[in-house]
Design an enzyme around this catalytic site. Structure first.
Site, short mmCIF file in Angstrom:
data_model
loop_
_atom_site.label_atom_id
_atom_site.label_comp_id
_atom_site.label_asym_id
_atom_site.label_seq_id
_atom_site.Cartn_x
_atom_site.Cartn_y
_atom_site.Cartn_z
N ASP A 86 4.38 6.18 9.60
CA ASP A 86 3.40 6.75 9.73
C ASP A 86 2.71 6.91 8.58
O ASP A 86 3.25 7.94 7.47
CB ASP A 86 3.48 8.20 10.43
CG ASP A 86 2.13 8.44 10.69
OD1 ASP A 86 1.10 8.71 9.88
OD2 ASP A 86 1.59 9.39 11.71
N HIS A 87 1.92 6.19 7.81
CA HIS A 87 1.64 6.09 6.33
C HIS A 87 1.09 7.29 5.86
O HIS A 87 1.05 7.45 4.90
CB HIS A 87 0.87 4.80 5.95
CG HIS A 87 -0.56 5.00 6.33
ND1 HIS A 87 -1.01 4.80 7.55
CD2 HIS A 87 -1.73 5.19 5.51
CE1 HIS A 87 -2.42 5.05 7.70
NE2 HIS A 87 -2.94 5.15 6.20
N HIS B 183 -1.16 10.23 13.12
CA HIS B 183 -1.53 10.60 11.96
C HIS B 183 -1.90 12.31 12.39
O HIS B 183 -1.56 13.10 11.60
CB HIS B 183 -2.49 9.89 11.59
CG HIS B 183 -2.42 8.53 11.14
ND1 HIS B 183 -1.22 8.03 10.78
CD2 HIS B 183 -3.23 7.41 11.18
CE1 HIS B 183 -1.35 6.67 10.79
NE2 HIS B 183 -2.66 6.16 10.82
C1 BG6 Z 1 -4.21 3.15 10.67
C2 BG6 Z 1 -5.14 3.11 11.87
O1 BG6 Z 1 -3.25 3.77 10.97
O2 BG6 Z 1 -5.08 4.27 9.81
C3 BG6 Z 1 -6.56 2.52 11.28
O3 BG6 Z 1 -4.70 1.84 12.68
C4 BG6 Z 1 -7.45 3.33 10.31
O4 BG6 Z 1 -7.20 2.43 12.71
C5 BG6 Z 1 -6.28 3.93 9.29
O5 BG6 Z 1 -8.34 2.93 9.83
C6 BG6 Z 1 -6.84 4.79 8.37
O6 BG6 Z 1 -5.82 5.15 7.38
P1 BG6 Z 1 -6.58 5.69 5.90
O7 BG6 Z 1 -5.18 5.93 5.05
O8 BG6 Z 1 -7.40 4.83 5.39
O9 BG6 Z 1 -7.02 7.18 6.10
#
Ligand code: BG6
Length: 491
Positions: free
Chosen positions: A180-181, A243
């Protein structure tokens, strides 16, 4: 606290499935390049990219040269480093659904069994199982192997379990890294530092002192080139199940006994299990679904979700979700957690707002009648900052209180390039530190809370409410919070 040790990396082979895909080009390759520039990759660290397209390593390097370059700013780009980075990169065409096709990888990896071997699945979830079976059947999984998967893991609890079952037929749980980044973002880890590195906040971190919590992940982008995937997924699965819930659990968990991976993850899962279920009519009353229609930003108009030619005209996929959640625990009983996320909202803003309770008895007149009491605002995006709203006496004859902010902007403090979330996660993956990855039971517990919400939407045929692109979402999201005399923080 050292979430990521500085221990140097062992020689490795990073096998990247989906090497020509969007995530590889935008995030994974740049992340590895930045770590290469920082001299954190060992000399014998190879990136073995695969995809269906037939090309050789030189052609693949040329493709990276052209495409990845657009995602690295001029300031952060160094031609010499880039050239030496490309020497690490090799490419092999693989049709992941054809067992014979893995032979190319067998040859590429042969004789390197003692090295760390990472299989990174940057592919559609439907390919997780074929790839796991493929690398298993080809005898590529060694005791030093790890597999990393991108979210969403499945579409619901049952399909996630199927994927996990097939993974565990080939890998041990400690070899499986579920990404989960958001957990790689600096401010998310700073949340742990703030809570457990300071004695100041702990006595306040409870229902006696906190009135409500708001977590917003707003994006100004639409669905971009991912229409087909997104229309099958929707915001609840794409953002809330992972997230948003990860932010919630880190914010709400009890202090772990140590920073060891399982000590942290054991506490996180307790929060997921303590979330009060939202089922049936309760789920309808405590949730808002939205879908954006055409609107405009300062740089011009944008089409609506249904105007996208790859989206069916009658799609009822939500691009916005707001939820009111509660955690049934001694610490949090009675504190509402308002969660919201959406595409094409007014701005890209990710923040956690903790609203503290009002003073029990006010002896001062205030300009705003203490309508918004003390607030702690932890911002992840666009800037990374922590702000604390307190009341002071305004200068002048009168004793009149006025809210002001104590501001901490991480850019000013650290003055260096902000790491992209994947830099930390990829290094942890190679190093074998699973603290910032999701364990199987966490994923299952998150789906167990999400599935009944989706079931209630279906049961009550709850169609998404429209909102105009460039706004903060449907009016119903304001109604959800204003019922309790509160409002979303949109300052
Ligand atoms: C991803 C989703 O996990 O996270 C995307 O699949 C989303 O839809 C993205 O745009 C948002 O990531 P960040 O780091 O730009 O907030």
């Amino acid at each position: 606290m050292n979430l990521i040790s500085n221990e140097s990396l062992q020689p490795f082979d990073f096998v990247l499935f989906g090497g020509t895909g969007d995530l590889s080009i935008r995030k994974l390759i740049p992340a590895l390049y930045f770590r290469h520039c920082e001299k954190q990759l060992p000399q014998d660290g190879r990136i073995i990219a695969t995809a269906r397209s037939s090309m050789d390593s030189d052609e693949f390097r040329a493709l990276l040269d052209e495409q990845v370059r657009q995602h690295i700013s001029d300031q952060d780009f160094d031609q010499q480093h880039w050239a030496s980075f490309l020497d690490r990169v090799h490419y092999y065409p693989v049709d992941v659904t054809n067992v014979q096709s893995y032979q190319a990888l067998v040859e590429a990896l042969s004789g390197r069994e003692e090295h760390v071997r990472v299989f990174y699945l940057s592919v559609a979830p439907s390919l997780f199982m074929p790839i796991t079976k493929g690398v298993h059947a080809a005898g590529l999984i060694t005791e030093h192997s790890r597999v990393a998967l991108e979210k969403p893991l499945g579409r619901d609890q049952a399909s996630a379990e199927d994927i996990n079952d097939s993974l565990s037929a080939a890998f041990k749980e400690e070899q499986i890294y579920r990404i989960d980044h958001y957990l790689g973002k600096e401010t998310v880890q700073n949340l742990l530092a703030l809570r457990f590195g300071n004695a100041l906040f702990e006595p306040l971190w409870r229902s006696e002192r906190i009135n409500d919590v708001q977590i917003t992940i707003a994006e100004s982008l639409g669905v971009e080139g991912r229409s087909a995937f997104y229309d099958q997924t929707g915001a609840l699965r794409d953002m809330v199940q992972n997230h948003l819930l990860q932010l919630l659990v880190i914010l709400a968990m009890e202090p772990p006994v140590s920073i060891d991976p399982d000590a942290v993850r054991d506490e996180k899962i307790k929060v997921l299990r303590a979330l009060k279920p939202l089922t049936g009519i309760d789920a309808i009353e405590n949730s808002v679904r939205g879908q954006y229609k055409a609107g405009a930003y300062s740089d011009g108009p944008v089409p609506g979700y249904l105007d996208n030619e790859d989206i069916p005209d009658d799609s009822t996929t939500e691009t916005f979700v707001a939820l009111r959640a509660e955690i049934g625990s001694w610490r949090w009983e009675g504190v509402p957690f308002f969660l919201r996320t959406g595409k094409r909202m007014e701005s890209k803003t990710t923040e956690i707002v903790i609203n503290f309770k009002k003073v029990p008895h006010s002896i001062f007149p205030t300009a705003d009648g203490f309508t918004t009491p003390n607030q702690l605002i932890i911002r992840l995006q666009p800037e990374e900052s922590i702000r604390m709203r307190i009341y002071v006496k305004a200068w002048g004859d009168d004793i009149q209180l006025q809210p002001v902010y104590l501001n901490l902007d991480f850019n000013d403090v650290f003055q260096k390039r902000k790491m992209i979330a994947y830099e930390r996660l990829l290094l942890d993956l190679i190093r074998g530190n699973p603290t910032l990855f999701m364990r199987r039971d966490e994923v299952a517990a998150a789906w167990a809370w999400i599935d009944p919400i989706r079931a209630a939407w279906e049961q009550y045929q709850y169609r998404p409410k429209n909102y105009t692109a460039g706004t903060w979402g449907p009016g119903a999201a304001n109604a959800l919070i204003s019922k309790e005399g509160l409002r979303w923080n949109e300052d």
